[in-house]
Write a protein that holds these residues in place. Structure first.
Motif, PDB file in Angstrom:
ATOM      1  N   ALA A 103       0.836  -1.211   0.000  1.00  0.00           N
ATOM      2  CA  ALA A 103       0.000   0.000   0.000  1.00  0.00           C
ATOM      3  C   ALA A 103       0.866   1.254   0.000  1.00  0.00           C
ATOM      4  CB  ALA A 103      -0.940  -0.012   1.199  1.00  0.00           C
ATOM      5  N   ARG A 104       1.912   1.253   0.815  1.00  0.00           N
ATOM      6  CA  ARG A 104       2.797   2.426   0.877  1.00  0.00           C
ATOM      7  C   ARG A 104       3.504   2.639  -0.462  1.00  0.00           C
ATOM      8  NH1 ARG A 104       3.579   5.388   4.623  1.00  0.00           N
ATOM      9  NH2 ARG A 104       2.945   3.963   6.255  1.00  0.00           N
ATOM     10  N   THR A 105       3.924   1.553  -1.109  1.00  0.00           N
ATOM     11  CA  THR A 105       4.588   1.671  -2.417  1.00  0.00           C
ATOM     12  C   THR A 105       3.636   2.260  -3.450  1.00  0.00           C
ATOM     13  OG1 THR A 105       5.965  -0.245  -1.911  1.00  0.00           O
ATOM     14  CG2 THR A 105       5.786   0.361  -4.220  1.00  0.00           C
ATOM     15  N   VAL A 106       2.371   1.828  -3.429  1.00  0.00           N
ATOM     16  CA  VAL A 106       1.383   2.347  -4.379  1.00  0.00           C
ATOM     17  C   VAL A 106       1.169   3.841  -4.149  1.00  0.00           C
ATOM     18  CG1 VAL A 106      -1.045   2.248  -5.080  1.00  0.00           C
ATOM     19  CG2 VAL A 106       0.239   0.128  -4.719  1.00  0.00           C
ATOM     20  N   VAL A 107       1.022   4.254  -2.901  1.00  0.00           N
ATOM     21  CA  VAL A 107       0.793   5.668  -2.590  1.00  0.00           C
ATOM     22  C   VAL A 107       2.010   6.505  -2.984  1.00  0.00           C
ATOM     23  CG1 VAL A 107       0.415   7.329  -0.721  1.00  0.00           C
ATOM     24  CG2 VAL A 107      -0.923   5.220  -0.810  1.00  0.00           C
ATOM     25  N   GLU A 108       3.217   6.025  -2.708  1.00  0.00           N
ATOM     26  CA  GLU A 108       4.426   6.774  -3.083  1.00  0.00           C
ATOM     27  C   GLU A 108       4.527   6.920  -4.593  1.00  0.00           C
ATOM     28  OE1 GLU A 108       7.700   4.760  -1.220  1.00  0.00           O
ATOM     29  OE2 GLU A 108       7.149   5.474   0.777  1.00  0.00           O
ATOM     30  N   THR A 109       4.204   5.853  -5.322  1.00  0.00           N
ATOM     31  CA  THR A 109       4.220   5.928  -6.790  1.00  0.00           C
ATOM     32  C   THR A 109       3.187   6.943  -7.284  1.00  0.00           C
ATOM     33  OG1 THR A 109       4.906   3.610  -6.898  1.00  0.00           O
ATOM     34  CG2 THR A 109       4.011   4.571  -8.907  1.00  0.00           C
ATOM     35  N   LEU A 134      -5.658   1.267   0.921  1.00  0.00           N
ATOM     36  CA  LEU A 134      -5.151   2.425   0.172  1.00  0.00           C
ATOM     37  C   LEU A 134      -5.918   3.695   0.508  1.00  0.00           C
ATOM     38  CD1 LEU A 134      -4.379   0.880  -3.310  1.00  0.00           C
ATOM     39  CD2 LEU A 134      -2.759   1.838  -1.696  1.00  0.00           C
ATOM     40  N   GLU A 135      -7.227   3.593   0.593  1.00  0.00           N
ATOM     41  CA  GLU A 135      -8.013   4.783   0.932  1.00  0.00           C
ATOM     42  C   GLU A 135      -7.676   5.275   2.324  1.00  0.00           C
ATOM     43  OE1 GLU A 135     -12.029   3.511   0.142  1.00  0.00           O
ATOM     44  OE2 GLU A 135     -11.982   4.359  -1.874  1.00  0.00           O
ATOM     45  N   GLY A 136      -7.325   4.361   3.254  1.00  0.00           N
ATOM     46  CA  GLY A 136      -6.910   4.768   4.597  1.00  0.00           C
ATOM     47  C   GLY A 136      -5.620   5.563   4.566  1.00  0.00           C
ATOM     48  N   LEU A 137      -4.683   5.191   3.709  1.00  0.00           N
ATOM     49  CA  LEU A 137      -3.417   5.930   3.584  1.00  0.00           C
ATOM     50  C   LEU A 137      -3.621   7.259   2.868  1.00  0.00           C
ATOM     51  CD1 LEU A 137      -0.842   3.146   2.683  1.00  0.00           C
ATOM     52  CD2 LEU A 137      -0.841   4.561   4.713  1.00  0.00           C
ATOM     53  N   ILE A 138      -4.478   7.262   1.869  1.00  0.00           N
ATOM     54  CA  ILE A 138      -4.693   8.490   1.101  1.00  0.00           C
ATOM     55  C   ILE A 138      -5.439   9.517   1.945  1.00  0.00           C
ATOM     56  CG2 ILE A 138      -5.905   9.443  -0.897  1.00  0.00           C
ATOM     57  CD1 ILE A 138      -5.295   6.765  -2.301  1.00  0.00           C
ATOM     58  N   ALA A 139      -6.305   9.063   2.824  1.00  0.00           N
ATOM     59  CA  ALA A 139      -7.109   9.978   3.639  1.00  0.00           C
ATOM     60  C   ALA A 139      -6.239  10.844   4.538  1.00  0.00           C
ATOM     61  CB  ALA A 139      -8.113   9.199   4.474  1.00  0.00           C
ATOM     62  N   THR A 140      -5.024  10.418   4.830  1.00  0.00           N
ATOM     63  CA  THR A 140      -4.148  11.215   5.692  1.00  0.00           C
ATOM     64  C   THR A 140      -3.643  12.459   4.967  1.00  0.00           C
ATOM     65  OG1 THR A 140      -2.207   9.931   5.042  1.00  0.00           O
ATOM     66  CG2 THR A 140      -3.389   9.209   7.011  1.00  0.00           C
ATOM     67  N   ASP A 141      -3.739  12.512   3.649  1.00  0.00           N
ATOM     68  CA  ASP A 141      -3.297  13.672   2.869  1.00  0.00           C
ATOM     69  C   ASP A 141      -4.395  14.016   1.856  1.00  0.00           C
ATOM     70  OD1 ASP A 141      -1.967  15.696   1.666  1.00  0.00           O
ATOM     71  OD2 ASP A 141      -0.260  14.503   1.015  1.00  0.00           O
ATOM     72  N   THR A 165      -1.984   9.992 -19.878  1.00  0.00           N
ATOM     73  CA  THR A 165      -1.487   8.882 -20.705  1.00  0.00           C
ATOM     74  C   THR A 165      -0.348   8.113 -20.033  1.00  0.00           C
ATOM     75  OG1 THR A 165       0.050  10.372 -21.813  1.00  0.00           O
ATOM     76  CG2 THR A 165      -2.112  10.049 -22.838  1.00  0.00           C
ATOM     77  N   VAL A 166       0.101   8.583 -18.878  1.00  0.00           N
ATOM     78  CA  VAL A 166       1.211   7.927 -18.177  1.00  0.00           C
ATOM     79  C   VAL A 166       0.642   6.890 -17.221  1.00  0.00           C
ATOM     80  CG1 VAL A 166       3.176   8.278 -16.657  1.00  0.00           C
ATOM     81  CG2 VAL A 166       2.587  10.017 -18.338  1.00  0.00           C
ATOM     82  N   GLU A 167       1.212   5.682 -17.257  1.00  0.00           N
ATOM     83  CA  GLU A 167       0.731   4.621 -16.372  1.00  0.00           C
ATOM     84  C   GLU A 167       1.924   3.843 -15.824  1.00  0.00           C
ATOM     85  OE1 GLU A 167      -3.075   2.047 -16.750  1.00  0.00           O
ATOM     86  OE2 GLU A 167      -1.487   0.959 -17.815  1.00  0.00           O
ATOM     87  N   ASN A 168       1.930   3.628 -14.527  1.00  0.00           N
ATOM     88  CA  ASN A 168       2.971   2.827 -13.861  1.00  0.00           C
ATOM     89  C   ASN A 168       2.330   1.576 -13.290  1.00  0.00           C
ATOM     90  OD1 ASN A 168       4.976   4.715 -14.360  1.00  0.00           O
ATOM     91  ND2 ASN A 168       4.622   5.792 -12.444  1.00  0.00           N
ATOM     92  N   GLU A 169       3.020   0.465 -13.458  1.00  0.00           N
ATOM     93  CA  GLU A 169       2.501  -0.800 -12.954  1.00  0.00           C
ATOM     94  C   GLU A 169       3.317  -1.237 -11.742  1.00  0.00           C
ATOM     95  OE1 GLU A 169       1.696  -5.393 -14.431  1.00  0.00           O
ATOM     96  OE2 GLU A 169       2.822  -4.026 -15.705  1.00  0.00           O
TER      97      GLU A 169
END
Length: 197
Positions: A103-109, A134-141, A165-169
């Motif tokens: 989850a942290r890696t997804v939010v940092e990306t 993920l929504e719990g981590l995003i809610a902090t910011d 058009t940019v996408e990271n996997e």
């Protein structure tokens, strides 16, 4: 009358010195003996040195061969003993570590993408079970323009982060699978090498 000349034996007789053999030169004989002895000693020393060198070379080659065999045997035994441990780490430990940091890696990306694509909202596609984390981590910011979207085609260790058009996997499942395959291939190769010599 003829006078007869007889030898007078009354006078002391002067004898002619006898022809003596030439006196031998002791110094010359000593020098020749020394040279012959020195040459013989030198030849013996050279032969002993060659023999010693050949023996040392053979001993060194034998020792290197024994060390090489011992090293390869020890390495093979060590890898055979470590194989189950490494497999257990790849199967149990790494997935837990990866899941904990997923989850942290997804939010940092997503944040990095938001910085480069500031004018566009960032979408995060994840499997339904990861959405709440993920929504719990995003809610902090709350200032970030992020949207979490469920995607049933993604696994628990996968996410797609996009902006425009940019996408990271992010594919932790694929990384763990590749790691398992690489470890299995490595251990199989080592086992075959050990059995085939």
């Amino acid at each position: 009358m003829t006078r007869l000349n007889l030898e007078d034996f009354s006078a002391p007789r002067v004898e002619e010195p006898e022809a003596r053999p030439e006196p031998f030169d002791a110094q010359d004989i000593r020098l020749k003996a020394f040279e012959e002895g020195y040459k013989a000693g030198w030849d013996d020393a050279a032969a002993a040195e060659a023999e010693s060198h050949a023996r040392i070379t053979a001993d060194f080659a034998k020792t290197l061969q024994e060390m090489s065999f011992s090293y390869h045997e020890a390495r093979a035994h060590m890898l055979a003993a470590l194989g189950p441990l490494l497999s257990a780490m790849v199967e149990r430990v790494l997935p837990q570590i990866a899941a904990a940091g997923f989850a942290r890696t997804v939010v940092e990306t997503a944040m990095q993408l938001a910085e480069t694509q500031a004018e566009r909202p960032v979408r995060i596609r994840v499997c339904p079970e990861n959405r709440a984390a993920l929504e719990g981590l995003i809610a902090t910011d709350p200032g970030l323009p992020l949207a979490v979207v469920e995607d049933d085609t993604l696994g628990p260790g996968q996410a797609l982060v996009s902006a425009g058009t940019v996408e990271n996997e992010i594919d932790i499942d694929g990384m763990l699978s590749a790691l398992r395959t690489a470890l299995d291939d490595f251990l199989t190769t080592q086992e075959e090498t050990r059995h085939n010599g």
